[in-house]
Design an enzyme around this catalytic site. Structure first.
Site, PDB file in Angstrom:
ATOM      1  N   ARG A  38      30.319 -25.338 -11.646  1.00  0.00           N
ATOM      2  CA  ARG A  38      29.634 -24.440 -10.435  1.00  0.00           C
ATOM      3  C   ARG A  38      28.241 -24.536 -10.539  1.00  0.00           C
ATOM      4  NH1 ARG A  38      34.114 -22.503 -12.824  1.00  0.00           N
ATOM      5  NH2 ARG A  38      35.751 -21.879 -11.416  1.00  0.00           N
ATOM      6  N   GLN A 103      35.975 -22.558 -23.430  1.00  0.00           N
ATOM      7  CA  GLN A 103      36.594 -22.894 -22.027  1.00  0.00           C
ATOM      8  C   GLN A 103      36.478 -24.499 -21.561  1.00  0.00           C
ATOM      9  OE1 GLN A 103      35.924 -20.126 -18.579  1.00  0.00           O
ATOM     10  NE2 GLN A 103      34.063 -19.983 -19.977  1.00  0.00           N
ATOM     11  N   ILE A 105      36.615 -28.476 -22.499  1.00  0.00           N
ATOM     12  CA  ILE A 105      37.897 -29.336 -22.855  1.00  0.00           C
ATOM     13  C   ILE A 105      37.389 -30.849 -23.457  1.00  0.00           C
ATOM     14  CG2 ILE A 105      39.486 -28.479 -21.114  1.00  0.00           C
ATOM     15  CD1 ILE A 105      38.466 -30.794 -19.113  1.00  0.00           C
ATOM     16  N   HIS A 123      41.417 -23.767 -22.443  1.00  0.00           N
ATOM     17  CA  HIS A 123      41.614 -24.462 -21.518  1.00  0.00           C
ATOM     18  C   HIS A 123      42.165 -25.891 -21.935  1.00  0.00           C
ATOM     19  CE1 HIS A 123      39.135 -21.701 -18.446  1.00  0.00           C
ATOM     20  NE2 HIS A 123      40.397 -21.423 -18.946  1.00  0.00           N
ATOM     21  N   CYS A 131      53.023 -35.290 -22.670  1.00  0.00           N
ATOM     22  CA  CYS A 131      54.025 -34.986 -21.603  1.00  0.00           C
ATOM     23  C   CYS A 131      54.215 -33.743 -21.210  1.00  0.00           C
ATOM     24  CB  CYS A 131      55.444 -35.716 -21.912  1.00  0.00           C
ATOM     25  SG  CYS A 131      56.814 -35.054 -21.146  1.00  0.00           S
ATOM     26  N   SER A 197      28.457 -20.060 -19.347  1.00  0.00           N
ATOM     27  CA  SER A 197      29.707 -19.822 -18.614  1.00  0.00           C
ATOM     28  C   SER A 197      29.321 -18.905 -17.363  1.00  0.00           C
ATOM     29  CB  SER A 197      30.864 -19.276 -19.306  1.00  0.00           C
ATOM     30  OG  SER A 197      31.993 -18.914 -18.612  1.00  0.00           O
ATOM     31  N   ILE A 240      20.329 -23.136 -22.794  1.00  0.00           N
ATOM     32  CA  ILE A 240      21.024 -22.953 -23.998  1.00  0.00           C
ATOM     33  C   ILE A 240      20.237 -23.548 -25.145  1.00  0.00           C
ATOM     34  CG2 ILE A 240      23.228 -23.231 -25.225  1.00  0.00           C
ATOM     35  CD1 ILE A 240      24.400 -23.065 -22.286  1.00  0.00           C
TER      36      ILE A 240
HETATM   37  P1  NAD Z   1      30.918 -23.250 -14.841  1.00  0.00           P
HETATM   38  O1  NAD Z   1      30.537 -24.554 -14.338  1.00  0.00           O
HETATM   39  O2  NAD Z   1      31.580 -22.145 -13.779  1.00  0.00           O
HETATM   40  O3  NAD Z   1      29.598 -22.598 -15.296  1.00  0.00           O
HETATM   41  C1  NAD Z   1      28.916 -23.104 -16.252  1.00  0.00           C
HETATM   42  C2  NAD Z   1      27.466 -22.226 -16.035  1.00  0.00           C
HETATM   43  O4  NAD Z   1      26.544 -22.830 -16.985  1.00  0.00           O
HETATM   44  C3  NAD Z   1      26.580 -22.151 -14.679  1.00  0.00           C
HETATM   45  O5  NAD Z   1      26.447 -20.898 -14.482  1.00  0.00           O
HETATM   46  C4  NAD Z   1      25.376 -22.851 -14.993  1.00  0.00           C
HETATM   47  O6  NAD Z   1      24.555 -22.447 -14.392  1.00  0.00           O
HETATM   48  C5  NAD Z   1      25.372 -22.475 -16.545  1.00  0.00           C
HETATM   49  N1  NAD Z   1      24.451 -24.028 -17.198  1.00  0.00           N
HETATM   50  C6  NAD Z   1      24.747 -25.093 -17.165  1.00  0.00           C
HETATM   51  N2  NAD Z   1      23.833 -25.843 -18.098  1.00  0.00           N
HETATM   52  C7  NAD Z   1      23.193 -24.845 -18.710  1.00  0.00           C
HETATM   53  C8  NAD Z   1      22.224 -24.904 -19.787  1.00  0.00           C
HETATM   54  N3  NAD Z   1      22.003 -26.226 -20.267  1.00  0.00           N
HETATM   55  N4  NAD Z   1      21.586 -23.931 -20.172  1.00  0.00           N
HETATM   56  C9  NAD Z   1      22.266 -22.660 -19.461  1.00  0.00           C
HETATM   57  N5  NAD Z   1      23.099 -22.309 -18.657  1.00  0.00           N
HETATM   58  C10 NAD Z   1      23.677 -23.682 -18.166  1.00  0.00           C
HETATM   59  O7  NAD Z   1      31.749 -23.330 -16.129  1.00  0.00           O
HETATM   60  P2  NAD Z   1      32.737 -22.343 -16.884  1.00  0.00           P
HETATM   61  O8  NAD Z   1      32.480 -21.026 -16.770  1.00  0.00           O
HETATM   62  O9  NAD Z   1      33.011 -23.062 -18.205  1.00  0.00           O
HETATM   63  O10 NAD Z   1      34.040 -22.416 -16.167  1.00  0.00           O
HETATM   64  C11 NAD Z   1      34.693 -23.700 -15.621  1.00  0.00           C
HETATM   65  C12 NAD Z   1      35.864 -24.391 -16.274  1.00  0.00           C
HETATM   66  O11 NAD Z   1      35.154 -25.653 -16.460  1.00  0.00           O
HETATM   67  C13 NAD Z   1      36.241 -23.981 -17.559  1.00  0.00           C
HETATM   68  O12 NAD Z   1      37.672 -23.811 -16.912  1.00  0.00           O
HETATM   69  C14 NAD Z   1      36.243 -25.552 -18.153  1.00  0.00           C
HETATM   70  O13 NAD Z   1      37.648 -25.668 -18.498  1.00  0.00           O
HETATM   71  C15 NAD Z   1      35.760 -26.563 -17.202  1.00  0.00           C
HETATM   72  N6  NAD Z   1      34.887 -27.440 -17.455  1.00  0.00           N
HETATM   73  C16 NAD Z   1      34.492 -27.890 -18.781  1.00  0.00           C
HETATM   74  C17 NAD Z   1      33.686 -28.830 -18.981  1.00  0.00           C
HETATM   75  C18 NAD Z   1      33.475 -29.332 -20.386  1.00  0.00           C
HETATM   76  O14 NAD Z   1      34.500 -29.351 -21.150  1.00  0.00           O
HETATM   77  N7  NAD Z   1      32.353 -30.031 -20.876  1.00  0.00           N
HETATM   78  C19 NAD Z   1      32.826 -29.451 -18.152  1.00  0.00           C
HETATM   79  C20 NAD Z   1      33.024 -28.908 -16.564  1.00  0.00           C
HETATM   80  C21 NAD Z   1      34.174 -27.839 -16.416  1.00  0.00           C
HETATM   81 ZN    ZN Z   2      58.230 -36.530 -22.383  1.00  0.00          ZN
END
Ligand code: NAD
Ligand code: ZN
Length: 251
Positions: A38, A103, A105, A123, A131, A197, A240
């Site tokens: 997002r 969250q 993966i 997640h 499977c 997040s 971060i």
């Molecule tokens: P999200 O994409 O909704 O939010 C990520 C947030 O992190 C955003 O608000 C963004 O502004 C902020 N952000 C991005 N880079 C940053 C940085 N370097 N420093 C500070 N802030 C930063 O993600 P979410 O809240 O984890 O929820 C979405 C879902 O996305 C989860 O269910 C997860 O399973 C999945 N997901 C996971 C991955 C992964 O495993 N790396 C990647 C994409 C999505």
């Molecule tokens: Zn199976």
């Protein structure tokens, strides 16, 4: 300077904690080259998610889902933990971090040296597949080779069930054990630190709320505002890696 005050407050809260929990989302992995969902430039600005019902109902959706996974494979396999992950691992090294609830993966917390059993994946994981019916495990690489030949979505050799990455899609029920463990770690925490997040995906985003109402200090580090900033003791709209890195003395 305002920024320095924020950092020293963050360091102070981390130092004071006896039992911290770090809660991470896609934002902690963007600095490793994995796009978030997002944030600006996030995956969903480009493609819609495939929910679980569609995956079950349609071969076309399954093929699309696997195509996306295989396309992301190089990025995922070459991604390494960044400064943010290393800072969290350093906190674990201090002995005051009880668990990481993630969250994500991508497996990068484990790759940063935090023991497997201290990382709670809400997640699931995309590092392998299972499977949906009998849970037999499959490796992505072997599935990719077969897909390149057949162009069909993979099915289980044992039972014929659909094979899916070991992740939780929208519409799929949350995994019981991680949810239970996340709940009890949240209740036991005196500091709950959110990193990267958007806090809009429930039930995951319920944990910071629970921590706060249970008396823990709540800290949010996220580049963009989140709906829970208002109840946080400290909400830092900062990157971060440099923020946690500076607070924990990690380069
Ligand atoms: P999200 O994409 O909704 O939010 C990520 C947030 O992190 C955003 O608000 C963004 O502004 C902020 N952000 C991005 N880079 C940053 C940085 N370097 N420093 C500070 N802030 C930063 O993600 P979410 O809240 O984890 O929820 C979405 C879902 O996305 C989860 O269910 C997860 O399973 C999945 N997901 C996971 C991955 C992964 O495993 N790396 C990647 C994409 C999505
Ligand atoms: Zn199976």
């Amino acid at each position: 300077m305002e920024e320095d005050r924020e950092l020293s407050e963050l360091s102070r809260m981390i130092a004071k904690a006896r039992r911290a929990v770090v809660f991470t989302g896609a934002g902690i992995s963007t600095e490793s080259g994995i796009p978030d969902f997002r944030g600006p430039g996030g995956i969903w600005t480009k493609m819609a998610p495939i929910d679980f019902a569609d995956f079950l109902a349609s071969e076309e959706a399954r093929i699309l889902s696997w195509q996306r996974r295989f396309e992301a494979d190089e990025t995922l396999r070459s991604a390494r933990p960044n400064r943010g992950h290393r800072a969290v691992a350093a906190l674990f090294g201090r002995g005051t971090l009880a668990a990481v609830i993630t969250q994500n993966i991508d497996g990068l917390h484990q790759a940063s040296g935090i023991p497997e059993e201290r990382v709670i994946e809400l997640h699931g994981s995309t590092t392998h597949a299972r499977c949906l019916d009998c849970s037999r495990r499959y490796e992505i690489e072997a599935l990719r080779r077969a897909f390149e030949e057949t162009r069909k979505a993979p099915v289980c050799e044992s039972c014929g069930g659909f094979i899916k990455t070991a992740t939780i899609s929208f519409g799929q029920s949350m995994p019981e054990t991680p949810m239970r463990r996340a709940h009890s770690e949240t209740l036991a925490a005196d500091l709950f630190l959110v990193a990267g997040s958007s806090l809009v995906v429930y039930p995951a985003a319920g944990f910071p709320e629970l921590a706060k109402t249970n008396g823990a200090a709540l800290v949010i580090v996220n580049r963009e505002p989140t709906p829970l900033d208002g109840i946080a003791d400290l909400a830092l709209h900062r990157t971060i890696g440099e923020t946690l890195g500076a607070a924990l003395g990690v380069e």
